[in-house]
Design an enzyme around this catalytic site. Structure first.
Site, PDB file in Angstrom:
ATOM      1  N   ARG A 107       0.954  -1.170   0.068  1.00  0.00           N
ATOM      2  CA  ARG A 107       0.103  -0.093   0.163  1.00  0.00           C
ATOM      3  C   ARG A 107       0.783   1.305   0.019  1.00  0.00           C
ATOM      4  O   ARG A 107       2.057   1.185   0.482  1.00  0.00           O
ATOM      5  CB  ARG A 107      -0.931  -0.084   1.334  1.00  0.00           C
ATOM      6  CG  ARG A 107      -1.611  -1.148   1.212  1.00  0.00           C
ATOM      7  CD  ARG A 107      -2.715  -1.077   2.461  1.00  0.00           C
ATOM      8  NE  ARG A 107      -3.566  -2.277   2.644  1.00  0.00           N
ATOM      9  CZ  ARG A 107      -3.280  -3.280   3.337  1.00  0.00           C
ATOM     10  NH1 ARG A 107      -2.273  -3.701   3.912  1.00  0.00           N
ATOM     11  NH2 ARG A 107      -4.449  -4.186   3.374  1.00  0.00           N
ATOM     12  N   LYS A 156      -2.374  -2.272   7.593  1.00  0.00           N
ATOM     13  CA  LYS A 156      -3.718  -2.084   7.802  1.00  0.00           C
ATOM     14  C   LYS A 156      -4.346  -2.950   8.914  1.00  0.00           C
ATOM     15  O   LYS A 156      -3.984  -4.111   8.870  1.00  0.00           O
ATOM     16  CB  LYS A 156      -4.575  -2.000   6.314  1.00  0.00           C
ATOM     17  CG  LYS A 156      -5.973  -1.769   6.238  1.00  0.00           C
ATOM     18  CD  LYS A 156      -6.575  -2.042   5.081  1.00  0.00           C
ATOM     19  CE  LYS A 156      -7.884  -1.351   5.028  1.00  0.00           C
ATOM     20  NZ  LYS A 156      -8.606  -1.312   3.710  1.00  0.00           N
ATOM     21  N   HIS A 179      -2.229   3.323  -6.194  1.00  0.00           N
ATOM     22  CA  HIS A 179      -2.654   2.108  -5.522  1.00  0.00           C
ATOM     23  C   HIS A 179      -2.837   0.799  -6.483  1.00  0.00           C
ATOM     24  O   HIS A 179      -3.209  -0.321  -6.294  1.00  0.00           O
ATOM     25  CB  HIS A 179      -3.912   2.215  -4.767  1.00  0.00           C
ATOM     26  CG  HIS A 179      -4.472   1.150  -3.800  1.00  0.00           C
ATOM     27  ND1 HIS A 179      -3.543   0.922  -2.820  1.00  0.00           N
ATOM     28  CD2 HIS A 179      -5.426   0.273  -3.958  1.00  0.00           C
ATOM     29  CE1 HIS A 179      -4.379  -0.009  -2.123  1.00  0.00           C
ATOM     30  NE2 HIS A 179      -5.150  -0.490  -2.819  1.00  0.00           N
ATOM     31  N   ARG A 224      -0.650  -2.128  -6.713  1.00  0.00           N
ATOM     32  CA  ARG A 224      -1.023  -2.989  -5.889  1.00  0.00           C
ATOM     33  C   ARG A 224      -1.844  -4.280  -6.212  1.00  0.00           C
ATOM     34  O   ARG A 224      -1.699  -5.356  -6.398  1.00  0.00           O
ATOM     35  CB  ARG A 224      -1.453  -2.517  -4.533  1.00  0.00           C
ATOM     36  CG  ARG A 224      -1.900  -3.686  -3.458  1.00  0.00           C
ATOM     37  CD  ARG A 224      -1.930  -2.840  -2.222  1.00  0.00           C
ATOM     38  NE  ARG A 224      -2.803  -3.608  -1.376  1.00  0.00           N
ATOM     39  CZ  ARG A 224      -2.494  -4.476  -0.279  1.00  0.00           C
ATOM     40  NH1 ARG A 224      -1.140  -4.781  -0.126  1.00  0.00           N
ATOM     41  NH2 ARG A 224      -3.247  -5.093   0.316  1.00  0.00           N
ATOM     42  N   HIS A 239      -4.080  -9.497   3.671  1.00  0.00           N
ATOM     43  CA  HIS A 239      -5.545  -9.402   3.795  1.00  0.00           C
ATOM     44  C   HIS A 239      -5.931 -10.409   4.892  1.00  0.00           C
ATOM     45  O   HIS A 239      -5.537 -11.624   5.063  1.00  0.00           O
ATOM     46  CB  HIS A 239      -6.058  -9.954   2.514  1.00  0.00           C
ATOM     47  CG  HIS A 239      -6.042  -8.755   1.102  1.00  0.00           C
ATOM     48  ND1 HIS A 239      -6.420  -9.244  -0.040  1.00  0.00           N
ATOM     49  CD2 HIS A 239      -6.054  -7.505   1.305  1.00  0.00           C
ATOM     50  CE1 HIS A 239      -6.329  -8.223  -0.862  1.00  0.00           C
ATOM     51  NE2 HIS A 239      -6.279  -7.310   0.283  1.00  0.00           N
ATOM     52  N   TYR A 269      -9.533 -10.728  -7.106  1.00  0.00           N
ATOM     53  CA  TYR A 269      -8.656 -10.689  -8.033  1.00  0.00           C
ATOM     54  C   TYR A 269      -8.742 -11.956  -9.151  1.00  0.00           C
ATOM     55  O   TYR A 269      -8.427 -11.956 -10.161  1.00  0.00           O
ATOM     56  CB  TYR A 269      -7.364 -10.996  -7.719  1.00  0.00           C
ATOM     57  CG  TYR A 269      -6.787  -9.591  -6.850  1.00  0.00           C
ATOM     58  CD1 TYR A 269      -6.872  -8.411  -7.684  1.00  0.00           C
ATOM     59  CD2 TYR A 269      -6.840  -9.683  -5.478  1.00  0.00           C
ATOM     60  CE1 TYR A 269      -6.437  -7.078  -6.828  1.00  0.00           C
ATOM     61  CE2 TYR A 269      -6.623  -8.344  -4.741  1.00  0.00           C
ATOM     62  CZ  TYR A 269      -6.517  -7.374  -5.644  1.00  0.00           C
ATOM     63  OH  TYR A 269      -6.268  -6.089  -4.729  1.00  0.00           O
TER      64      TYR A 269
END
Length: 292
Positions: A109, A134, A240, A243, A266, A275
Site C-alpha cells: 500500500r 492496515k 494503488h 498493488r 488481507h 482478483y
C-alpha cells in the site's frame, strides 16, 4: 463534527436534544435518496450521529425501521497489463520510480511504502518487513531481486542525508508509541530513518527535536498520474493500481491465492478472491462475432 453539523443544519438548526429517531432517519434517507452518497459515506454519517446521542447526549437511539441503507457496490479493481506497467515506469525517474517499482514489486500500500524504515529492508533474505499495516498488522513480503542494487544505491543517499542531519544537531526520526521515551538514542540511528525521507526537517515532540519525516504521498501520486498521461494510458488508475496489478499478475502466473493473501496482508481470503474475478473477465475468450 462535520456530519453532526450537517444533521443540525438539515433540521433548520434545531438542537439535537429536541430530536430523535425520526429526524435522524429523515437525514440519513435524504443522504441516500437525494444526495445519492456512497454506502461508506452514509455509514460514517450514521456513526457520527449515533456517537452524538450515545456518548454526548446520553440518549441512545432506538431502531429505525424506515432507514434506507445504501447498498455497497462490489467493484472490480482497475488493473494495468504488464506492458502498461513497463510503459508507466519508462515515464518515471528518480525516487518516485523506485517507490512505484517497490509498490508493484512487493504489493505494498502507498502508506506502507512511505512509512517503511531502513531497518525493514532485508537484503540477504530479499524481503521487506511491513510494520503496522492496515489493521495494525505486521507482515513480510517480497523484495524483487532487480531492485536490490537500485535500493542499495538509494540507501547510500539516505545515509549521507542522515549524516548531514546529525552534524546539524538533528538526525531524529519519529518513533511510534512510547518507543522514543524507552529508546531515545535509537531515534537517531540510521535503521530508524524513513526509507523515503522528506526534503524538509520539522520539529517534533516535547523536546522539539529536528526530525525528518517521510515523503508526502502527494509526491508519488502526482508523479504516477503524470507518467500515465505520458505513457498514453487512459485507464482510471492511481498509484494503488500497482498493488492490484501485483496481485493479478501473480495469480495469472499460477501463484496460489493463499500465498497472495499473505503477501497482501488481507485478513479475509474473500478480499483476495476479487482478483480471481479480474482474471475471469480478462482471460482469453473468443467472441462469437469472431467466428462469423
Amino acid at each position: 463534527m462535520h456530519w453532526i453539523r450537517r444533521f443540525i443544519f438539515f433540521h433548520n438548526k434545531r438542537h439535537p436534544d429536541t430530536m430523535a429517531e425520526p429526524e435522524v432517519q429523515a437525514f440519513l434517507n435524504h443522504l441516500a435518496i437525494e444526495r445519492q452518497v456512497s454506502a461508506s459515506t452514509q455509514t460514517i454519517a450514521l456513526n457520527a450521529i449515533v456517537f452524538l446521542y450515545d456518548a454526548v447526549l446520553e440518549k441512545p437511539l432506538g431502531h429505525m425501521q424506515g432507514l434506507k441503507r445504501v447498498q455497497r457496490r462490489q467493484r472490480l479493481p482497475v488493473v494495468l497489463s504488464v506492458d502498461e506497467v513497463k510503459a508507466t515506469f519508462n515515464s518515471m525517474n528518480g525516487t518516485c520510480l523506485l517507490m512505484a517499482q517497490l509498490i508493484y514489486g512487493a504489493g505494498l500500500r502507498v502508506n506502507e511504502c512511505l512509512s517503511m524504515r531502513v531497518k525493514d529492508v532485508d537484503f540477504n533474505a530479499k524481503t521487506l518487513n511491513v510494520r503496522d499495516g492496515k489493521g495494525g498488522k505486521d507482515r513480510t513480503t517480497l523484495l524483487p531481486a532487480q531492485l536490490l542494487e537500485p535500493l542499495q544505491q538509494h540507501l547510500l543517499k539516505v545515509a549521507q542525508l542522515h549524516a548531514t542531519d546529525l552534524a546539524r544537531g538533528g538526525g531524529y526520526a519519529e518513533m511510534p508509541g512510547g518507543l522514543f521515551r524507552k529508546y531515545p538514542s535509537a531515534s537517531r540511528s540510521l535503521g530508524w530513518q524513513f526509507l523515503f525521507p522528506s526534503t524538509l526537517l520539522r520539529r517534533w515532540g516535547q523536546g522539539q527535536q529536528l526530525v525528518r519525516w517521510h515523503m508526502a504521498d502527494t509526491t508519488i501520486q502526482r508523479a504516477f498520474k503524470q507518467a500515465l498521461i505520458q505513457a498514453g494510458i487512459h485507464k482510471h488508475a492511481s498509484i494503488h493500481t500497482l498493488r492490484h496489478s501485483f496481485a493479478t499478475h501473480l495469480l495469472s502466473s499460477g501463484t496460489d491465492i493463499r500465498t497472495i493473501q499473505l503477501l497482501l496482508g488481507h485478513r479475509n481470503l474473500q478480499t483476495t478472491m476479487i482478483y480471481t474475478h479480474v482474471i475471469e473477465v480478462t482471460k482469453s475468450v473468443t467472441s462469437p462475432f469472431d467466428r462469423l
